[in-house]
Design a protein around this motif. Structure first.
Motif, mmCIF file in Angstrom:
data_model
loop_
_atom_site.group_PDB
_atom_site.id
_atom_site.type_symbol
_atom_site.label_atom_id
_atom_site.label_comp_id
_atom_site.label_asym_id
_atom_site.label_seq_id
_atom_site.Cartn_x
_atom_site.Cartn_y
_atom_site.Cartn_z
ATOM 1 N N ILE A 40 0.846 -1.199 0.000
ATOM 2 C CA ILE A 40 0.000 0.000 0.000
ATOM 3 C C ILE A 40 0.879 1.246 0.000
ATOM 4 O O ILE A 40 1.781 1.393 0.841
ATOM 5 N N LYS A 41 0.614 2.123 -0.955
ATOM 6 C CA LYS A 41 1.294 3.431 -1.003
ATOM 7 C C LYS A 41 0.245 4.531 -1.020
ATOM 8 O O LYS A 41 -0.872 4.326 -1.523
ATOM 9 N N VAL A 42 0.601 5.695 -0.498
ATOM 10 C CA VAL A 42 -0.333 6.818 -0.410
ATOM 11 C C VAL A 42 0.267 8.050 -1.074
ATOM 12 O O VAL A 42 1.430 8.395 -0.824
ATOM 13 N N ILE A 43 -0.529 8.692 -1.935
ATOM 14 C CA ILE A 43 -0.144 9.971 -2.555
ATOM 15 C C ILE A 43 -1.124 11.035 -2.080
ATOM 16 O O ILE A 43 -2.344 10.822 -2.110
ATOM 17 N N ASP A 44 -0.600 12.181 -1.644
ATOM 18 C CA ASP A 44 -1.456 13.340 -1.348
ATOM 19 C C ASP A 44 -0.704 14.583 -1.794
ATOM 20 O O ASP A 44 0.441 14.798 -1.392
ATOM 21 N N THR A 45 -1.336 15.386 -2.653
ATOM 22 C CA THR A 45 -0.651 16.543 -3.235
ATOM 23 C C THR A 45 -0.512 17.696 -2.243
ATOM 24 O O THR A 45 0.186 18.665 -2.522
ATOM 25 N N ARG A 46 -1.179 17.603 -1.101
ATOM 26 C CA ARG A 46 -1.043 18.645 -0.068
ATOM 27 C C ARG A 46 0.258 18.448 0.701
ATOM 28 O O ARG A 46 0.702 17.326 0.916
#
Length: 446
Positions: A40-46
Motif C-alpha cells: 500500500i502506497k499513499v499519494i497526497d498533493t497537499r
C-alpha cells in the motif's frame, strides 16, 4: 471473505491510495485488514495532509505533488471522491487500463448485508439520517454513513442488518459494483458546475446509483431522477400515487398507495421539502420489509439534522436558524419555502459559489419580508438579487450589527447557497460559528 471479493482482488498486489483525510484513512485501514499480501502506497498533493500522522511506518507516502511513477506501476488506484477523474494523472492511469475506484467500490466488494442508498442534489443527508433512525427504531442494527458522517468502509461489521448510505455524484463516478435493495434519487439541480461539463454530465454521474439496484425510488416531479435502465420504480410526490399524501377529514397524511400512514400535523419536521424526505425514507424501509406502522412513532419525534434548517436559539421570540448545509441554490430555495414568519427574515448568504447562477433566488426573495446579508468570497454575486442586500466581511460582522435591530417575530437564518471553504474548514464549522455567535449576541448561554 465472499467469492465476489476474492475474484475482485485476484492479481492485485500494488495499491495506491490517492488522498488522505477521513476517507483515505478508512481506505488504508480497510486494505490493511484484508487477508491479501498487498503493498500500500499513499499519494497526497497537499504539503500537510490531514491524518498523515495516523499512518503506520509500513506505508510509503508521497506528499506535496503527484507521483506518476507510483500510479502507473499500480494494480489498483483508490482515489478520494474530491479528486476529479478528469485529473491528468488519474487519466494517465486509466489510459494504461489500471482500475481506478473509490471507497464505495471497495465497500461493495466486501459487504454482506442489504444496502439502500440515497443520492440527489438536495435532501440526501436528511433522508439518510432519517432512514437510519427509523430502521433502528424498528429494532435493526443499522450502519449509516458514506458521504455523511462515518466513511462506508468503517461501517463494515458482521452484526449489521442494514446499511444506509448517502452517495455523492463524486463517489458514484468511481463505483460500478454496488448492489442495492433500493436506490433513491431525490432531485437534480445545479451544483458542482466547477467539476462537471454541464447538467447532463452531473446527472449521468448520479444515474450510476441504479446500475445494480433492485428498485429505484424517484421523484414524480423531476424526470431526471428516473432510471435510464429498466428496473422497477416507486415514486414519491404530493398526490395519492405510490408514496404521497392524502386528505382525510380535513387532515393531510403521508400515504402509501392512498392508504394513510401518519398525519402531517404530527411531524416535528418543518417545511414541505421534509414531507418529501419522510416519504423517501418510508419507501426505502418498505423495500427492505420494515413495517411502516412500526416506525411511525420515531418519525413523529424526528427533528432533523444539525446544520439543516436547525433552530439553534429562540430569544424573546427571535429565531436563529442554522442552515449551513445549504451549499447550493436549491438547498436555500428549499429552506425558504418551508418558512413561516411573523416578522422580518435576516438571510445570510455567501461563500464559495462553485460557478452557480444565483438569479433563481431573486423572485423568491421578492415575496419575502427579508434583509439580505452577503459575505465571503462570492458575496458580491448576491447584491443584485434584492434591494435590501448589504455586503459584509464575515458572519460575525453581520450578527454584531443586526442584533440590536431585531424584534419579536424576526428570524436570522444562515442559508448560504455556497460552500464554506473560503472562511471555514467545512459547512459544519460554519454552522457551529453561527450558533456560537447567535448565543453570544443574543445573550444566551451556549
Amino acid at each position: 471473505m465472499s467469492h465476489t471479493a476474492l475474484s475482485k482482488w485476484q492479481g492485485i498486489k500494488q495499491v495506491v491510495v490517492v488522498g488522505l483525510g477521513v476517507t483515505g484513512l478508512s481506505v488504508v485501514k480497510h486494505l490493511q485488514s484484508l487477508p491479501y499480501d498487498l503493498t500500500i502506497k499513499v499519494i497526497d498533493t497537499r504539503a500537510q495532509p490531514p491524518g498523515i500522522e495516523e499512518l503506520g511506518a509500513s506505508i510509503e507516502v508521497h506528499i506535496g505533488s503527484w507521483n506518476t511513477d507510483w500510479l502507473l506501476q499500480a494494480d489498483l488506484v483508490v482515489t478520494n471522491p474530491g479528486i476529479a477523474l478528469a485529473t491528468p494523472e488519474i487519466q494517465a492511469a486509466l489510459e494504461k487500463n489500471i482500475p481506478v475506484v473509490g471507497d464505495i467500490e471497495l465497500f461493495s466488494w466486501a459487504v454482506n448485508a442489504p444496502v439502500v442508498a440515497i443520492t440527489g442534489s438536495n435532501g440526501k443527508s436528511t433522508v439518510t439520517d432519517l432512514t437510519g433512525v427509523l430502521a433502528k427504531s424498528a429494532g435493526l442494527n443499522v450502519g449509516v454513513g458514506g458521504n455523511i458522517g462515518v466513511p462506508a468502509l468503517d461501517l463494515l461489521n458482521d452484526s449489521v442488518d442494514l446499511y444506509v448510505l448517502e452517495l455523492s455524484s463524486f463517489q458514484l463516478e468511481t463505483t460500478s459494483s454496488l448492489s442495492l435493495k433500493a436506490a433513491a434519487y431525490l432531485n437534480l439541480s445545479e451544483d458542482h458546475m466547477d467539476r462537471y461539463q454541464g447538467m447532463d454530465d452531473y446527472g449521468q454521474a448520479k444515474q450510476r446509483i441504479f446500475l445494480h439496484a433492485e428498485t429505484a425510488i424517484v421523484n414524480r416531479d423531476d424526470l431526471a431522477t428516473y432510471p435510464s435502465n429498466s428496473i422497477p420504480t416507486l415514486s414519491f410526490g404530493f398526490d395519492e400515487q405510490d408514496f404521497g399524501v392524502v386528505w382525510l377529514e380535513a387532515q393531510e397524511y403521508l400515504s402509501k398507495q392512498g392508504q394513510p400512514i401518519i398525519a402531517v400535523a404530527d411531524l416535528s419536521l418543518v417545511g414541505r421539502h421534509n414531507l418529501s424526505n419522510s416519504l423517501v425514507a418510508l419507501a426505502l424501509l418498505d423495500c427492505v420489509g420494515v413495517p411502516l406502522e412500526k416506525v411511525a412513532p420515531a418519525l413523529k419525534t424526528y427533528t432533523g439534522l444539525t446544520h439543516r434548517c436547525q433552530l439553534v436559539a429562540d430569544n424573546n421570540g427571535i429565531k436563529w436558524i442554522n442552515d449551513s448545509k445549504a451549499t447550493n441554490v436549491a438547498s436555500t430555495l428549499a429552506a425558504l419555502s418551508g418558512l413561516q414568519l411573523e416578522g422580518q427574515l435576516h438571510l445570510l448568504v455567501g461563500g464559495v459559489g462553485k460557478g452557480a447562477d444565483f438569479s433563481e433566488l431573486a423572485p423568491v426573495l421578492e415575496t419575502l419580508n427579508v434583509q439580505l446579508h452577503c459575505f465571503g468570497l462570492d458575496g458580491d454575486a448576491f447584491l443584485s438579487l434584492h434591494h435590501s442586500a448589504k455586503r459584509w466581511n464575515d458572519i460575525e460582522e453581520i450578527i454584531k450589527n443586526i442584533t440590536p435591530t431585531l424584534t419579536r417575530g424576526d428570524a436570522v437564518m444562515l442559508s448560504p447557497a455556497c460552500a464554506s471553504f473560503d472562511q471555514f474548514k467545512n459547512f459544519m464549522a460554519r454552522g457551529d460559528e453561527f450558533t456560537r455567535l447567535a448565543h453570544l449576541y443574543a445573550g444566551l448561554s451556549s
